[in-house]
Design a protein around this motif. Structure first.
Motif, PDB file in Angstrom:
ATOM      1  N   GLU A 158       0.817  -1.214   0.000  1.00 46.55           N
ATOM      2  CA  GLU A 158       0.000   0.000   0.000  1.00 46.55           C
ATOM      3  C   GLU A 158       0.847   1.258   0.000  1.00 46.55           C
ATOM      4  O   GLU A 158       0.517   2.256  -0.669  1.00 46.55           O
ATOM      5  CB  GLU A 158      -0.932  -0.011   1.214  1.00 46.55           C
ATOM      6  CG  GLU A 158      -1.787   1.229   1.360  1.00 46.55           C
ATOM      7  CD  GLU A 158      -2.681   1.187   2.575  1.00 46.55           C
ATOM      8  OE1 GLU A 158      -3.172   2.254   2.996  1.00 46.55           O
ATOM      9  OE2 GLU A 158      -2.887   0.069   3.115  1.00 46.55           O
ATOM     10  N   TYR A 159       1.974   1.241   0.717  1.00 46.38           N
ATOM     11  CA  TYR A 159       2.824   2.422   0.816  1.00 46.38           C
ATOM     12  C   TYR A 159       3.914   2.432  -0.250  1.00 46.38           C
ATOM     13  O   TYR A 159       4.550   3.474  -0.455  1.00 46.38           O
ATOM     14  CB  TYR A 159       3.422   2.506   2.209  1.00 46.38           C
ATOM     15  CG  TYR A 159       2.384   2.740   3.272  1.00 46.38           C
ATOM     16  CD1 TYR A 159       1.859   4.001   3.485  1.00 46.38           C
ATOM     17  CD2 TYR A 159       1.892   1.686   4.034  1.00 46.38           C
ATOM     18  CE1 TYR A 159       0.881   4.230   4.447  1.00 46.38           C
ATOM     19  CE2 TYR A 159       0.923   1.903   5.009  1.00 46.38           C
ATOM     20  CZ  TYR A 159       0.422   3.173   5.204  1.00 46.38           C
ATOM     21  OH  TYR A 159      -0.550   3.397   6.149  1.00 46.38           O
ATOM     22  N   LYS A 161       3.147   1.530  -3.492  1.00 43.14           N
ATOM     23  CA  LYS A 161       2.408   2.049  -4.651  1.00 43.14           C
ATOM     24  C   LYS A 161       2.034   3.517  -4.458  1.00 43.14           C
ATOM     25  O   LYS A 161       2.069   4.295  -5.405  1.00 43.14           O
ATOM     26  CB  LYS A 161       1.148   1.210  -4.868  1.00 43.14           C
ATOM     27  CG  LYS A 161       1.429  -0.232  -5.261  1.00 43.14           C
ATOM     28  CD  LYS A 161       0.127  -1.010  -5.412  1.00 43.14           C
ATOM     29  CE  LYS A 161       0.399  -2.450  -5.790  1.00 43.14           C
ATOM     30  NZ  LYS A 161      -0.866  -3.232  -5.916  1.00 43.14           N
ATOM     31  N   ASN A 162       1.675   3.883  -3.256  1.00 41.58           N
ATOM     32  CA  ASN A 162       1.289   5.261  -2.952  1.00 41.58           C
ATOM     33  C   ASN A 162       2.199   5.789  -1.848  1.00 41.58           C
ATOM     34  O   ASN A 162       2.067   5.376  -0.689  1.00 41.58           O
ATOM     35  CB  ASN A 162      -0.175   5.336  -2.515  1.00 41.58           C
ATOM     36  CG  ASN A 162      -1.116   4.779  -3.562  1.00 41.58           C
ATOM     37  OD1 ASN A 162      -1.088   5.188  -4.716  1.00 41.58           O
ATOM     38  ND2 ASN A 162      -1.957   3.827  -3.158  1.00 41.58           N
ATOM     39  N   ASP A 163       3.113   6.648  -2.239  1.00 42.51           N
ATOM     40  CA  ASP A 163       4.098   7.138  -1.282  1.00 42.51           C
ATOM     41  C   ASP A 163       3.426   7.861  -0.115  1.00 42.51           C
ATOM     42  O   ASP A 163       2.426   8.560  -0.279  1.00 42.51           O
ATOM     43  CB  ASP A 163       5.064   8.108  -1.969  1.00 42.51           C
ATOM     44  CG  ASP A 163       6.016   7.395  -2.908  1.00 42.51           C
ATOM     45  OD1 ASP A 163       6.262   6.202  -2.683  1.00 42.51           O
ATOM     46  OD2 ASP A 163       6.500   8.038  -3.865  1.00 42.51           O
ATOM     47  N   TRP A 164       3.994   7.655   1.033  1.00 43.13           N
ATOM     48  CA  TRP A 164       3.610   8.459   2.193  1.00 43.13           C
ATOM     49  C   TRP A 164       4.886   8.894   2.908  1.00 43.13           C
ATOM     50  O   TRP A 164       5.731   8.043   3.256  1.00 43.13           O
ATOM     51  CB  TRP A 164       2.723   7.672   3.158  1.00 43.13           C
ATOM     52  CG  TRP A 164       2.046   8.574   4.148  1.00 43.13           C
ATOM     53  CD1 TRP A 164       0.808   9.103   4.048  1.00 43.13           C
ATOM     54  CD2 TRP A 164       2.601   9.089   5.351  1.00 43.13           C
ATOM     55  NE1 TRP A 164       0.545   9.926   5.107  1.00 43.13           N
ATOM     56  CE2 TRP A 164       1.637   9.933   5.936  1.00 43.13           C
ATOM     57  CE3 TRP A 164       3.814   8.953   6.005  1.00 43.13           C
ATOM     58  CZ2 TRP A 164       1.847  10.614   7.119  1.00 43.13           C
ATOM     59  CZ3 TRP A 164       4.031   9.630   7.187  1.00 43.13           C
ATOM     60  CH2 TRP A 164       3.054  10.447   7.741  1.00 43.13           C
ATOM     61  N   PRO A 166       3.168  12.028   0.608  1.00 39.93           N
ATOM     62  CA  PRO A 166       3.138  12.243  -0.845  1.00 39.93           C
ATOM     63  C   PRO A 166       4.295  13.126  -1.298  1.00 39.93           C
ATOM     64  O   PRO A 166       4.712  14.044  -0.589  1.00 39.93           O
ATOM     65  CB  PRO A 166       1.783  12.947  -1.073  1.00 39.93           C
ATOM     66  CG  PRO A 166       0.965  12.602   0.129  1.00 39.93           C
ATOM     67  CD  PRO A 166       1.926  12.478   1.262  1.00 39.93           C
ATOM     68  N   ASP A 168       4.172  14.693  -4.323  1.00 42.85           N
ATOM     69  CA  ASP A 168       3.626  15.659  -5.274  1.00 42.85           C
ATOM     70  C   ASP A 168       3.584  17.057  -4.642  1.00 42.85           C
ATOM     71  O   ASP A 168       2.924  17.261  -3.616  1.00 42.85           O
ATOM     72  CB  ASP A 168       2.228  15.218  -5.716  1.00 42.85           C
ATOM     73  CG  ASP A 168       1.662  16.073  -6.842  1.00 42.85           C
ATOM     74  OD1 ASP A 168       2.419  16.929  -7.371  1.00 42.85           O
ATOM     75  OD2 ASP A 168       0.488  15.888  -7.186  1.00 42.85           O
ATOM     76  N   ARG A 228      -3.965   8.414   5.927  1.00 41.39           N
ATOM     77  CA  ARG A 228      -3.108   7.327   5.448  1.00 41.39           C
ATOM     78  C   ARG A 228      -1.824   7.195   6.251  1.00 41.39           C
ATOM     79  O   ARG A 228      -0.920   6.445   5.882  1.00 41.39           O
ATOM     80  CB  ARG A 228      -2.761   7.544   3.976  1.00 41.39           C
ATOM     81  CG  ARG A 228      -3.941   7.438   3.028  1.00 41.39           C
ATOM     82  CD  ARG A 228      -3.491   7.517   1.573  1.00 41.39           C
ATOM     83  NE  ARG A 228      -2.457   6.544   1.275  1.00 41.39           N
ATOM     84  CZ  ARG A 228      -1.173   6.878   1.009  1.00 41.39           C
ATOM     85  NH1 ARG A 228      -0.778   8.147   1.010  1.00 41.39           N
ATOM     86  NH2 ARG A 228      -0.294   5.932   0.730  1.00 41.39           N
TER      87      ARG A 228
END
Length: 292
Positions: A158-159, A161-164, A166, A168, A228
């Motif tokens: 989960e982390y 694939k989707n950075d935490w 973020p 961006d 998240r």
């Protein structure tokens, strides 16, 4: 009367004779007077006192030298003292640890019942959780899974694939705009006013923490998404099956990353594989309970 040649030596020694003073008399005797009692003590008696270690008669009390140091009195050792000394020695780091008492049968039964509720995903009363787990000082199964996941959350799919947090930049610019803040660099900090034409206060980002800013008052402003965040609060909201699946994925990615280590990691890899086996078994049991 006996002749002088026939008198025993002990009799001769017991007779008191007057000391004859001449040029060979010691000065210590002359200082005490010729008629002092020490001058009339038989020689045999004085020799006996010296042999026995006793003080000589008429010698007087000895005076200490002016610069002589007095000897300090001796006190009992710390091992023989009681009271605070004994209590302080019991609190030392070398004191043996107390053995943990076994969990009572009733408390163990309550803990097992609560664990089954966690596995089934049922709603648990917080007071019941505190009453059972805190008194027994034992973690539940869900707490154990959460703790292991927190140690390697960055390996979870989960982390990955989707950075935490973020990366961006547009996400943080939008959050800053909501709070009427503007981001400036450290180099510009001293030269720019506190507020711009729109009334936005200046902040700068901490280079070591992405998404965390600081204002002129030194206050920290955390703009990272809280929903998240890999923390205990968010992980405990998930059911046990989801946590086990996340932990298994984290274990697999950690094993892959161990191959990049320059040192031997066989023992750590074996420990992870054993933990994966237990987690799979727990995942299977939680699935069976969910079906029933």
């Amino acid at each position: 009367d006996m002749a002088d040649d026939d008198i025993p030596l002990s009799t001769l020694a017991s007779k008191t004779k007057t000391l004859k003073i001449d040029d060979d008399t010691p000065l210590s005797i002359l200082a005490g007077g010729s008629s002092s009692s020490s001058s009339r003590v038989p020689a045999a008696s004085r020799q006996g006192q010296k042999a026995a270690g006793g003080p000589s008669l008429g010698a007087g009390k000895a005076k200490a030298a002016p610069n002589a140091k007095r000897s300090l009195p001796t006190y009992p050792s710390s091992s023989s003292s009681s009271g605070s000394t004994t209590s302080s020695s019991d609190d030392s780091d070398d004191a043996p640890l107390q053995t943990k008492k076994p969990l009572p049968a009733q408390k163990r039964k309550q803990l097992n019942k609560l664990t089954q509720k966690f596995i089934a995903g049922d709603n648990i009363d917080p007071e019941e959780t505190f009453r059972v787990t805190s008194v027994s000082k034992m973690r539940s199964i869900k707490d154990e899974i959460v703790a292991k996941l927190l140690c390697r959350w960055w390996y979870a799919e989960e982390y990955i694939k989707n950075d935490w947090p973020p990366q961006d930049e547009s996400f943080y610019l939008a959050e800053l705009d909501k709070r009427k803040l503007r981001k400036v660099t450290i180099e510009q900090w001293e030269w720019l006013p506190e507020q711009d034409a729109k009334g936005y206060n200046k902040v700068y980002e901490l280079s070591q923490f992405r998404g965390v800013y600081r204002n002129s008052a030194g206050e920290s402003i955390d703009l990272r998404p809280k929903d998240r965040c890999p923390c205990q609060t968010n992980f405990r909201k998930k059911d046990l099956a989801t946590l086990c699946a996340m932990l298994l994925g984290a274990y697999e990615n950690q094993l892959k990353d161990l191959k990049n280590c320059r040192y031997n990691q066989d023992k750590r890899a074996n420990d992870i594989k054993a933990a994966m086996t237990r987690t799979r078994q727990l995942l299977h049991e939680s699935g069976e309970l969910a079906k029933s």
